[in-house]
Design an enzyme around this catalytic site. Sequence first.
Site, PDB file in Angstrom:
ATOM      1  N   CYS A 104       0.843  -1.193   0.000  1.00  0.00           N
ATOM      2  CA  CYS A 104       0.000   0.000   0.000  1.00  0.00           C
ATOM      3  C   CYS A 104       0.879   1.243   0.000  1.00  0.00           C
ATOM      4  O   CYS A 104       2.094   1.169   0.128  1.00  0.00           O
ATOM      5  CB  CYS A 104      -0.941   0.008   1.201  1.00  0.00           C
ATOM      6  SG  CYS A 104      -0.087   0.238   2.784  1.00  0.00           S
ATOM      7  N   CYS A 142       3.093   1.686   2.966  1.00  0.00           N
ATOM      8  CA  CYS A 142       4.317   0.873   2.937  1.00  0.00           C
ATOM      9  C   CYS A 142       5.433   1.612   2.209  1.00  0.00           C
ATOM     10  O   CYS A 142       6.554   1.727   2.715  1.00  0.00           O
ATOM     11  CB  CYS A 142       4.048  -0.458   2.235  1.00  0.00           C
ATOM     12  SG  CYS A 142       2.833  -1.526   3.037  1.00  0.00           S
ATOM     13  N   ASP A 200       5.555  24.026 -34.797  1.00  0.00           N
ATOM     14  CA  ASP A 200       6.594  24.541 -35.665  1.00  0.00           C
ATOM     15  C   ASP A 200       6.284  24.061 -37.083  1.00  0.00           C
ATOM     16  O   ASP A 200       5.608  23.054 -37.271  1.00  0.00           O
ATOM     17  CB  ASP A 200       7.950  24.016 -35.197  1.00  0.00           C
ATOM     18  CG  ASP A 200       9.085  24.479 -36.091  1.00  0.00           C
ATOM     19  OD1 ASP A 200       9.112  25.666 -36.434  1.00  0.00           O
ATOM     20  OD2 ASP A 200       9.927  23.634 -36.445  1.00  0.00           O
ATOM     21  N   ASP A 212      11.098  19.980 -33.342  1.00  0.00           N
ATOM     22  CA  ASP A 212      11.997  18.869 -33.619  1.00  0.00           C
ATOM     23  C   ASP A 212      12.866  18.502 -32.427  1.00  0.00           C
ATOM     24  O   ASP A 212      13.640  17.567 -32.493  1.00  0.00           O
ATOM     25  CB  ASP A 212      12.863  19.151 -34.850  1.00  0.00           C
ATOM     26  CG  ASP A 212      13.787  20.348 -34.652  1.00  0.00           C
ATOM     27  OD1 ASP A 212      13.876  20.850 -33.518  1.00  0.00           O
ATOM     28  OD2 ASP A 212      14.409  20.775 -35.634  1.00  0.00           O
TER      29      ASP A 212
END
Length: 796
Positions: A19, A22, A466, A660
């Site tokens: 959980c 933990c 772009d 890019d």
Amino acid sequence: MSVAKLTASCEIPVGGMTCAACSARVQQALERTPGVAGAAVNLMTESAHIEFDPSVVSPEALVRQIRETGYEAVLPTPGLAAEELVEAQASDRAEALSAQRLKAWVTLGLAVIIMLGSMPLAGSENGGPADPLLRFMMPLERWVERAAPGLASVPPSAWRWILLLLTLPIVFWSGRHFYTRAWAAFRHRSADMNTLIAVGTGAAFLFSAFVTAGAGWLESHGLRPQVYFEAVAWIVALVLLGNMLEVRAKGRTSDALRRLVRLRPDTARVVRDGVERDIPAAAMRVGDEVIVRPGERIPVDGVVLHGASSVDESMLTGEPLPVAKHPGSEVVGATINGNGGLRVRATRVGRDTVLSRIVRMVRAAQGAKAPIQRLADRISAVFVPVVLSIAIATFVLWFDLGPEPRYLHALVSAVTVLIIACPCAMGLATPTAVMVATGRGAELGVLVKGGDALQRTGDVRIVVLDKTGTITEGAPAVTQVALDDDALRLAASLERMSEHPLADAIVGAARARGLPLEDPERFAAEPGRGVAGRVAGRELLVGNRAFLEERGVALGDLESRAAALAGEGATPLLVAVDGQAAGLVAVADPVRPTSADAVARLERMGLEVVMLTGDDARTAAGVARQVGIERVIAGVLPDRKLEEVRRLQKSGAGVAMVGDGINDAPALAAADVGIAVGTGTDVAMAAAAVTLMRGDLGGVADAIALSRRTMRIIKQNLFWAFVYNVVGIPIAAGALYPALGIRLTPTMAAAAMAVSSVSVVTNSLRLRTARLASGGRRRRSGPAAPVSSREVNDAR
């Protein structure tokens, strides 16, 4: 003078976490360790990433620290590639699942036997048993009596001892880890799910053991001995069953990554010392020559030396069409060779291959937390102590105000609260969805850098594209030459010094005509404007209209011709020789065939699409018309794109910048989400939060749709996890008993807890097959938005 501390990092697998509490406890223990600069523990990937000072603490000491908290940890084998780490983790998970399965089924079998053995004791109670499951199974008692008549004569005291003996393997074997981990948490002054289960089942077991041993004393004081061994058995059995289903489901969340890893062939045919031999792919070295036969998977990244073929790279890019390969072409490991044979020289092996880098990136993304998880983490940090307080208050209230026997009702209600309040579902709500989504994205050729990027991508409202290399192919070609051969030869000789793709196009056109090129005597470039220099004693200018006009060149009718070409989407480059206009060269960058459909899909998703380019307004408008973009910001130099992105962000809308990943790096970094359109290069992966492994803007829509679907799944998971606890805890405490006489039993609470955890994981798994179809509003109609009049040409 201070000396900066050296830091190192390591990733340690952590087993046994069930959980969010933990993982939080392990993380806190690591962060308190001297020499640790930072730690991030992930429940789903079952690992801890630790930054530490190696002069103060060693990885072995970190492993011991994790083990002291009650969880398993071991250092991974050094030098393993990402693919090998994934396979090792899958193998460990398979072993854990096998162990969980054995414990779960053995405990379920014992629980059934203990339930049947509890019937003779429950049948003597007034009104029958309180547990609905036991009441449902009571008719079996008559069948058991007919099958074994002697059992009816066994006294209740003997039955209690038999049930105690049957429960001992459950407490000290199959459920032992609950108690050992709860004790470790107690020693560290913390609490987690194991604490709730250990306290709840431990209280029921110790009470029942006391009743079994002191039955005579209780009866002499007028108290009826009543045991709850069946509750202990069923609680542990159902929790183990839930854990088993969780482990199996969590294994399925990484199926996409394992499928990707297993694409790599196990062996490779290499040529060493003139002899062909088959060797393990892991034993390959850079420089090896590899023989790839038709239909085989390419075992390594490399360059084609001989042969020609087409290669299916869909595992990398998502593109279905094969890519032609010839000598000099690069190939990527795990892609599929077509009908031709290839001889390839290995350039990257092991950890350096594209596949290994993708796997590392996806694993890192799966281990990262989304911001939305912080709410669950904050609640989980205080949840268990709050639940323990509620359980104590429940015991006190039932003991003071409940019906007789009050001590039994108080104990049962407190145990029920402890069991039903397990925070497993809350801890699994976000990481399961992130893990499945990043794996699904990898299958689609969309690499997302973690939960934060995944969440931010879904919040995007403006997508900035772009032009060059994003909307267009990024491979310009000369479409028209209005120059004599001598002027073209001079212009191409000058452009040889430029690294811009448009310069390459002009050089290529001159060479295609067989024109001899010379080295320039002088060269100067102005980014976004043009180049100037001297070739063969002649002064040259090549650039846009403003560049030539500023130097006093009269363009005449070239200006109107350039405007007409720009309106068609081409980029006109004007040429002047010795201060006189000599003509122009039209260069066009073809629009990607998929760009128009991708833009339409983005707009149907309710997104505003903006083109941001350094090209002049007319050229930009021509490309925008082809793909259906209505808002264009043109004439923006590369270093000004960052400012334009920030200006768009001032509207308050989330902005995604798509480029890019190299030239647009500042704008990508400034945007809320940077999306790099590339082919998996190091620079592209580092430049943006999202990397598209294929040159298709459809991947942008896929990334945003995947993010939106993931966030919807996470919100559903968190909603039901919170509702489960908000509704379940009061009912378990007895809120409905005064009005309706309804009470939950510990067994019912354990079943509800298991169902809640499994349901969260199952809901997240729906992302594995999610159809990322667009929806929402239709594209806008009406006149196009004004185009910026900036006359700067980013053709340079």
